[in-house]
Motif scaffolding. Sequence first.
Motif, PDB file in Angstrom:
ATOM      1  N   ASP A  85       0.850  -1.196   0.000  1.00  0.00           N
ATOM      2  CA  ASP A  85       0.000   0.000   0.000  1.00  0.00           C
ATOM      3  C   ASP A  85       0.883   1.242   0.000  1.00  0.00           C
ATOM      4  O   ASP A  85       1.486   1.590   1.024  1.00  0.00           O
ATOM      5  CB  ASP A  85      -0.911  -0.024   1.225  1.00  0.00           C
ATOM      6  CG  ASP A  85      -2.067   0.958   1.095  1.00  0.00           C
ATOM      7  OD1 ASP A  85      -1.971   1.896   0.289  1.00  0.00           O
ATOM      8  OD2 ASP A  85      -3.083   0.789   1.804  1.00  0.00           O
ATOM      9  N   GLN A 105       1.317  -1.509 -10.863  1.00  0.00           N
ATOM     10  CA  GLN A 105       0.105  -1.998 -10.197  1.00  0.00           C
ATOM     11  C   GLN A 105       0.046  -3.529 -10.149  1.00  0.00           C
ATOM     12  O   GLN A 105      -0.678  -4.092  -9.332  1.00  0.00           O
ATOM     13  CB  GLN A 105      -1.145  -1.473 -10.908  1.00  0.00           C
ATOM     14  CG  GLN A 105      -1.245   0.033 -10.970  1.00  0.00           C
ATOM     15  CD  GLN A 105      -1.175   0.682  -9.595  1.00  0.00           C
ATOM     16  OE1 GLN A 105      -1.853   0.271  -8.668  1.00  0.00           O
ATOM     17  NE2 GLN A 105      -0.337   1.704  -9.473  1.00  0.00           N
ATOM     18  N   ASP A 109      -0.179  -1.924  -4.734  1.00  0.00           N
ATOM     19  CA  ASP A 109      -1.351  -1.067  -4.912  1.00  0.00           C
ATOM     20  C   ASP A 109      -0.886   0.368  -4.675  1.00  0.00           C
ATOM     21  O   ASP A 109      -0.839   0.847  -3.543  1.00  0.00           O
ATOM     22  CB  ASP A 109      -2.448  -1.461  -3.920  1.00  0.00           C
ATOM     23  CG  ASP A 109      -3.752  -0.730  -4.176  1.00  0.00           C
ATOM     24  OD1 ASP A 109      -3.808   0.059  -5.141  1.00  0.00           O
ATOM     25  OD2 ASP A 109      -4.718  -0.937  -3.418  1.00  0.00           O
ATOM     26  N   MET A 111      -1.131   4.389  -5.263  1.00  0.00           N
ATOM     27  CA  MET A 111      -1.989   5.504  -5.659  1.00  0.00           C
ATOM     28  C   MET A 111      -1.143   6.757  -5.796  1.00  0.00           C
ATOM     29  O   MET A 111      -0.023   6.840  -5.278  1.00  0.00           O
ATOM     30  CB  MET A 111      -3.132   5.711  -4.673  1.00  0.00           C
ATOM     31  CG  MET A 111      -2.754   5.936  -3.246  1.00  0.00           C
ATOM     32  SD  MET A 111      -4.256   6.063  -2.220  1.00  0.00           S
ATOM     33  CE  MET A 111      -3.516   5.929  -0.595  1.00  0.00           C
ATOM     34  N   ASP A 133      -6.239  -0.976 -12.698  1.00  0.00           N
ATOM     35  CA  ASP A 133      -6.827   0.249 -12.167  1.00  0.00           C
ATOM     36  C   ASP A 133      -5.786   0.941 -11.296  1.00  0.00           C
ATOM     37  O   ASP A 133      -5.010   0.280 -10.594  1.00  0.00           O
ATOM     38  CB  ASP A 133      -8.066  -0.047 -11.316  1.00  0.00           C
ATOM     39  CG  ASP A 133      -9.234  -0.529 -12.152  1.00  0.00           C
ATOM     40  OD1 ASP A 133      -9.313  -0.153 -13.332  1.00  0.00           O
ATOM     41  OD2 ASP A 133     -10.062  -1.292 -11.620  1.00  0.00           O
ATOM     42  N   ARG A 135      -5.418   3.873  -8.313  1.00  0.00           N
ATOM     43  CA  ARG A 135      -6.085   4.770  -7.369  1.00  0.00           C
ATOM     44  C   ARG A 135      -5.463   6.162  -7.438  1.00  0.00           C
ATOM     45  O   ARG A 135      -4.247   6.291  -7.580  1.00  0.00           O
ATOM     46  CB  ARG A 135      -5.958   4.259  -5.937  1.00  0.00           C
ATOM     47  CG  ARG A 135      -6.807   3.037  -5.625  1.00  0.00           C
ATOM     48  CD  ARG A 135      -6.759   2.736  -4.129  1.00  0.00           C
ATOM     49  NE  ARG A 135      -5.418   2.412  -3.648  1.00  0.00           N
ATOM     50  CZ  ARG A 135      -5.074   2.431  -2.363  1.00  0.00           C
ATOM     51  NH1 ARG A 135      -5.955   2.777  -1.430  1.00  0.00           N
ATOM     52  NH2 ARG A 135      -3.838   2.109  -2.003  1.00  0.00           N
ATOM     53  N   HIS A 163     -13.486   9.844 -10.957  1.00  0.00           N
ATOM     54  CA  HIS A 163     -14.432   8.746 -10.728  1.00  0.00           C
ATOM     55  C   HIS A 163     -14.951   8.171 -12.047  1.00  0.00           C
ATOM     56  O   HIS A 163     -15.171   6.958 -12.161  1.00  0.00           O
ATOM     57  CB  HIS A 163     -15.599   9.257  -9.882  1.00  0.00           C
ATOM     58  CG  HIS A 163     -16.668   8.241  -9.649  1.00  0.00           C
ATOM     59  ND1 HIS A 163     -16.494   7.138  -8.836  1.00  0.00           N
ATOM     60  CD2 HIS A 163     -17.941   8.150 -10.151  1.00  0.00           C
ATOM     61  CE1 HIS A 163     -17.605   6.418  -8.821  1.00  0.00           C
ATOM     62  NE2 HIS A 163     -18.492   6.998  -9.616  1.00  0.00           N
ATOM     63  N   ARG A 169      -9.400   4.897 -10.222  1.00  0.00           N
ATOM     64  CA  ARG A 169     -10.299   4.789  -9.068  1.00  0.00           C
ATOM     65  C   ARG A 169     -10.094   5.997  -8.169  1.00  0.00           C
ATOM     66  O   ARG A 169      -8.992   6.212  -7.649  1.00  0.00           O
ATOM     67  CB  ARG A 169     -10.030   3.507  -8.280  1.00  0.00           C
ATOM     68  CG  ARG A 169     -10.581   2.248  -8.935  1.00  0.00           C
ATOM     69  CD  ARG A 169     -10.500   1.074  -7.994  1.00  0.00           C
ATOM     70  NE  ARG A 169      -9.122   0.637  -7.798  1.00  0.00           N
ATOM     71  CZ  ARG A 169      -8.630   0.212  -6.646  1.00  0.00           C
ATOM     72  NH1 ARG A 169      -9.387   0.207  -5.556  1.00  0.00           N
ATOM     73  NH2 ARG A 169      -7.379  -0.198  -6.553  1.00  0.00           N
ATOM     74  N   ALA A 171      -9.963   7.649  -4.949  1.00  0.00           N
ATOM     75  CA  ALA A 171      -9.820   7.101  -3.598  1.00  0.00           C
ATOM     76  C   ALA A 171     -10.011   8.143  -2.512  1.00  0.00           C
ATOM     77  O   ALA A 171     -10.231   7.790  -1.347  1.00  0.00           O
ATOM     78  CB  ALA A 171      -8.437   6.455  -3.437  1.00  0.00           C
TER      79      ALA A 171
END
Length: 365
Positions: A85, A105, A109, A111, A133, A135, A163, A169, A171
Amino acid sequence: MSHSPVGMEKWALDTPALLLDLDRLEANIARIVSRCRECGIAWRPHIKGNKTPAIAHKLLSAGAIGITCAKLGEAEIMAAAGIRDILIANQVVGDLKIARLAHLQRHADVMVAVDHPIHIQAISEAARAVGVDVRVLVEIDIGMRRCGVQPGRPALELGHQAHAAPGVRFAGIMGYEGHAMMLPDNEKKPACAEAIGLLAETRAQLEASGLEVGIVSAGGTGTLAFTPACPGLTEIQAGGGIMMDTLYSGGMYVEGLEHALSVLTTVVSHPAPDRAFIDAGRKTTNAEYSLPRVMEKAGVTVTGLSAEHGYLRLEGPGASLQIGEKIELISGYSDLTVCLHDRIHGIRNDRVEVVWDILGRGKLQ
């Protein structure tokens, strides 16, 4: 290294050497975790200062929910070390970087901050090409006047664009109250409340418009006394405080954390009773924002740095040094000190317990 210094007394190390007191480090981590828990928020510490996966894993083991990076290259190093993360708290721009972000990714994960539709479009195209995807957090300018879309309607519009974008995504949102870091506490507290209030108001508007805002991220070590208690946040990013330095304790008025990071250096010249010089200069420790400070040597003060030398002033009857003597300096700004070194020596009870390679060093892209 031709041999391992593990087990050696720290005073036997060659100099200059970067040291990290492990007891103090762990105490600082515990205090920040406790601060977050008492305020009911999560901790996603910034690792741009330590750049070391082994330290990042210590933070996660202590209760951090993930980590924050400054650069994509740092995130790649952390992902390769098994960290999942990860927030890149800056905009990632350019076809090469966006492609790396999308491919990363598959391994973590990750972002990333966005503050313009161009960012969202580029991430969307790269993510769809790879089949992943990504974030994103919409970065909002909450007073620092650096990066970030304006709070309120501009942030609302960008959140909806994120969005709606395939492969993206939404977040949540983030901001940085960096303009408050150097203020005295009586001014810092209301400045933090005002800045975080802008995030909270924007969060409410986004949620009223139908968007789920899972993350509201902000906070640095300089505002640790106030920002975590501000309503509306879900997490803070404060990370430099685990090591501390003379900037945090001096210019930012940070209290309650111990100086864990230091530089071991040798006196190489003592040409006059009131002057001496050490082998730690600007290539060893940062002095741009705050000079390093000599530890446990009364009357000895760092007055300046050149490329390879530190300048010491000796004042008072108790001030004495010998050529060849080793002393420790509390680091100047730690973010700009650690990146000058290849490795960091973890010290406990004055002995080297572990040596960590600073694997994120030089990851500027």
